[in-house]
Design an enzyme around this catalytic site. Structure first.
Site, PDB file in Angstrom:
ATOM      1  N   ARG A 121       0.832  -1.193   0.000  1.00 59.88           N
ATOM      2  CA  ARG A 121       0.000   0.000   0.000  1.00 59.88           C
ATOM      3  C   ARG A 121       0.872   1.251   0.000  1.00 59.88           C
ATOM      4  O   ARG A 121       1.964   1.285   0.556  1.00 59.88           O
ATOM      5  CB  ARG A 121      -0.909  -0.029   1.233  1.00 59.88           C
ATOM      6  CG  ARG A 121      -1.986   1.046   1.248  1.00 59.88           C
ATOM      7  CD  ARG A 121      -3.040   0.706   2.287  1.00 59.88           C
ATOM      8  NE  ARG A 121      -3.987   1.788   2.448  1.00 59.88           N
ATOM      9  CZ  ARG A 121      -3.894   2.723   3.382  1.00 59.88           C
ATOM     10  NH1 ARG A 121      -2.885   2.689   4.227  1.00 59.88           N
ATOM     11  NH2 ARG A 121      -4.790   3.674   3.478  1.00 59.88           N
ATOM     12  N   LYS A 186       3.218  -8.059  11.443  1.00 64.88           N
ATOM     13  CA  LYS A 186       2.532  -8.172  10.160  1.00 64.88           C
ATOM     14  C   LYS A 186       2.750  -9.550   9.553  1.00 64.88           C
ATOM     15  O   LYS A 186       3.881  -9.984   9.347  1.00 64.88           O
ATOM     16  CB  LYS A 186       3.022  -7.087   9.201  1.00 64.88           C
ATOM     17  CG  LYS A 186       2.261  -7.047   7.879  1.00 64.88           C
ATOM     18  CD  LYS A 186       2.600  -5.790   7.102  1.00 64.88           C
ATOM     19  CE  LYS A 186       1.856  -5.719   5.796  1.00 64.88           C
ATOM     20  NZ  LYS A 186       2.091  -4.444   5.083  1.00 64.88           N
ATOM     21  N   ARG A 322      -1.919   3.822  13.027  1.00 63.73           N
ATOM     22  CA  ARG A 322      -0.752   3.524  13.871  1.00 63.73           C
ATOM     23  C   ARG A 322      -1.186   3.551  15.333  1.00 63.73           C
ATOM     24  O   ARG A 322      -2.007   4.373  15.707  1.00 63.73           O
ATOM     25  CB  ARG A 322       0.345   4.561  13.665  1.00 63.73           C
ATOM     26  CG  ARG A 322       0.851   4.621  12.234  1.00 63.73           C
ATOM     27  CD  ARG A 322       1.791   5.777  12.031  1.00 63.73           C
ATOM     28  NE  ARG A 322       2.208   5.859  10.632  1.00 63.73           N
ATOM     29  CZ  ARG A 322       2.844   6.894  10.122  1.00 63.73           C
ATOM     30  NH1 ARG A 322       3.124   7.936  10.869  1.00 63.73           N
ATOM     31  NH2 ARG A 322       3.200   6.899   8.853  1.00 63.73           N
TER      32      ARG A 322
END
Length: 331
Positions: A121, A186, A322
């Site tokens: 992204r 992630k 975040r």
């Protein structure tokens, strides 16, 4: 990358010792050419042991993607997707977008062993390991316009998480709008790109990058905490079975999305939301930041944020998320 690197690695991919002479004879090249082909393969995330006078051996065998094997699994499930496996491509999304513009068929899947310019992204690079990652893109044609596709990346993330859980992965969470996480690290990323008119039809390319085995050096390059399936499941999963399972779940999810949109999946997505009821910071493309508590997502996939100034909604693709130390006011 040396154009002979992958052909040589395919010959020694079983993890056994192979002589340079035999490899050279099979490929019709010199032994020096074989040596050059393997010289920089560590950049692909693989390690080759060179045994003087005896040959070459991969430290870990590579389980290669096989379009025929994946296709057979899809056929048994009644899923009419076409899978093609590319040895090396800049980006499966970029390649599939180009093919879509030239009339490629709905349901075409491109998977790659190696991406030289994988994209995440906001144009961020996506790093992958040969044999230790799964990177693929799916072309899905909608009759709807772009405006009717709100929440699509969330629906894709949810479907991917479902497939992984069915294979035994536990503790997977969803980070708005397009990441799969495991304990704050992630695990996978999703990139959705759309071609078409405002009123439709649209050609949507859905790209997924999934970590299966991440060596330490790649984790450092990624610049953020990363997770892989090998560390959260019992052993490394078979990549062909994994790809088929995700595609089967995606096919079902996208068919439902075309009829119902994201709204019916909202509660299920919220139940896996990594930052639900936690203080977060939302950063807009222009640099402005909003802080508050993430309290779920809307019917079109927008993030709902409670701030000291009230409740705000942010659309997918316009912001990044975040963790914040404390919730505060928007600015």
């Amino acid at each position: 990358m040396n154009p002979l690197s992958l052909p040589v690695l395919r010959l020694i991919g079983d993890g056994r010792l192979h002589s340079g002479e035999t490899i050279a004879r099979q490929l019709g090249v010199s032994r020096g050419t074989v040596w050059n082909a393997l010289r920089d393969v560590n950049a692909l995330g693989v390690t080759v042991h060179r045994v003087p006078g005896r040959g070459y051996q991969l430290v870990e065998p590579i389980h290669w993607l096989d379009a025929r094997e994946v296709g057979q699994q899809l056929a048994r499930a009644g899923v009419p997707l076409e899978v093609q496996v590319l040895d090396c491509v800049a980006s499966t999304n970029t390649e599939l977008l180009a093919r879509a513009a030239q009339g490629a068929s709905h349901g075409l899947v491109l998977a790659a062993e190696v991406q030289t310019a994988g994209r995440g992204r906001a144009g961020r690079p996506w790093y992958a390991v040969l044999g230790g990652s799964l990177t693929f893109s799916l072309l899905w044609r909608f009759d709807h316009g772009v405006g009717a596709l709100g929440g699509l990346s969330l629906a894709v993330g949810l479907a991917t998480a479902r497939a992984l859980e069915a294979l035994g992965a536990r503790g997977i969470e969803l980070k708005w709008p397009n990441d799969l996480m495991h304990r704050g690290r992630k695990l996978a990323g999703i990139l959705v790109e759309v071609q078409g008119d405002a009123l439709g039809p649209t050609a949507t390319v859905i790209g997924i990058g999934l970590n299966i085995r991440v060596p330490t050096e790649l984790a450092v390059r990624a610049g953020q905490p990363v997770a892989d399936l090998a560390s959260i499941m019992d052993g490394r999963p078979d990549r062909n079975r994994l790809l088929a399972a995700i595609l089967i779940e995606l096919n079902s999810a996208l068919e439902r999305f075309a009829q119902e949109g994201f709204a019916p999946r909202r509660a299920e997505w919220d139940a896996m939301h990594a930052y639900r009821d936690r203080p977060v910071r939302v950063v807009l493309p222009d640099g402005r930041a909003w802080e508050g508590v993430a309290c779920g997502v809307g019917e079109n996939g927008e993030l709902i944020l409670d701030t000291v100034h009230g409740r705000y909604r942010f659309s997918a693709g316009e912001v990044s998320l975040r963790p914040a130390v404390e919730a505060g006011g928007g600015r």
